[in-house]
Motif scaffolding. Structure first.
Motif, PDB file in Angstrom:
ATOM      1  N   MET A  90       0.641  -0.772  -0.240  1.00  0.00           N
ATOM      2  CA  MET A  90       0.134  -0.357   0.128  1.00  0.00           C
ATOM      3  C   MET A  90       1.402   1.314  -0.419  1.00  0.00           C
ATOM      4  N   ALA A  91       0.587   2.196  -0.625  1.00  0.00           N
ATOM      5  CA  ALA A  91       1.650   3.872  -0.824  1.00  0.00           C
ATOM      6  C   ALA A  91       0.577   4.426   0.368  1.00  0.00           C
ATOM      7  N   TYR A  92       1.451   4.900   1.416  1.00  0.00           N
ATOM      8  CA  TYR A  92       1.386   5.747   2.014  1.00  0.00           C
ATOM      9  C   TYR A  92       1.491   7.301   1.920  1.00  0.00           C
ATOM     10  N   THR A  93       0.550   7.694   1.856  1.00  0.00           N
ATOM     11  CA  THR A  93       0.219  10.103   1.571  1.00  0.00           C
ATOM     12  C   THR A  93       0.651   9.931   3.932  1.00  0.00           C
ATOM     13  N   ILE A  94       1.053  11.515   3.632  1.00  0.00           N
ATOM     14  CA  ILE A  94       0.942  11.747   5.061  1.00  0.00           C
ATOM     15  C   ILE A  94      -0.199  12.256   5.510  1.00  0.00           C
ATOM     16  N   GLU A  95      -1.237  12.100   4.926  1.00  0.00           N
ATOM     17  CA  GLU A  95      -2.987  12.241   5.183  1.00  0.00           C
ATOM     18  C   GLU A  95      -2.987  10.577   6.274  1.00  0.00           C
ATOM     19  N   SER A  96      -3.014   9.574   5.042  1.00  0.00           N
ATOM     20  CA  SER A  96      -3.367   8.378   5.748  1.00  0.00           C
ATOM     21  C   SER A  96      -2.406   7.899   7.460  1.00  0.00           C
ATOM     22  N   ILE A  97      -0.870   8.149   7.064  1.00  0.00           N
ATOM     23  CA  ILE A  97      -0.104   8.299   8.275  1.00  0.00           C
ATOM     24  C   ILE A  97      -0.366   9.032   9.684  1.00  0.00           C
ATOM     25  N   ARG A  98      -1.111  10.356   9.239  1.00  0.00           N
ATOM     26  CA  ARG A  98      -1.535  11.132  10.537  1.00  0.00           C
ATOM     27  C   ARG A  98      -2.709  10.363  10.905  1.00  0.00           C
ATOM     28  N   GLU A  99      -3.148   9.951   9.940  1.00  0.00           N
ATOM     29  CA  GLU A  99      -4.812   9.428  10.833  1.00  0.00           C
ATOM     30  C   GLU A  99      -4.497   7.590  11.431  1.00  0.00           C
ATOM     31  N   LEU A 100      -3.121   6.901  11.132  1.00  0.00           N
ATOM     32  CA  LEU A 100      -3.042   6.219  11.576  1.00  0.00           C
ATOM     33  C   LEU A 100      -2.237   6.456  13.134  1.00  0.00           C
TER      34      LEU A 100
END
Length: 81
Positions: free
Chosen positions: A1-11
């Motif tokens: 899965m390609a992560y984005t800054i937004e997905s990392i923030r949510e994690l």
């Protein structure tokens, strides 16, 4: 899965208060490994409280995205990303 800054923030939001181990590049050929708790999550960074040193360190989501910092859950050693 390609992560984005937004997905990392949510994690990070989902794991706020969780004990983690982190490994961070600390200059030339030096790695810093510590255990702590994800304390706060902000729009551009998150903080980790290091109990052994009674201090707080902060990381940007870009640090995670570029793999300057690696995070693992302390309980089972599973990588967060």
């Amino acid at each position: 899965m390609a992560y984005t800054i937004e997905s990392i923030r949510e994690l990070m939001r989902q794991h706020k208060g969780t004990r983690i181990c982190y490994r961070a590049a600390n200059g030339r050929r030096k790695m810093e490994e510590r255990a702590g708790v994800i304390k706060e999550v902000y729009p551009s960074l998150f903080t980790v409280y290091i109990e052994s040193q009674r201090s707080t360190v902060s990381f940007s989501y870009a640090d995670i995205l570029t793999k300057e910092v690696e995070l693992q859950l302390e309980a089972n050693g599973e990588s967060l990303l």
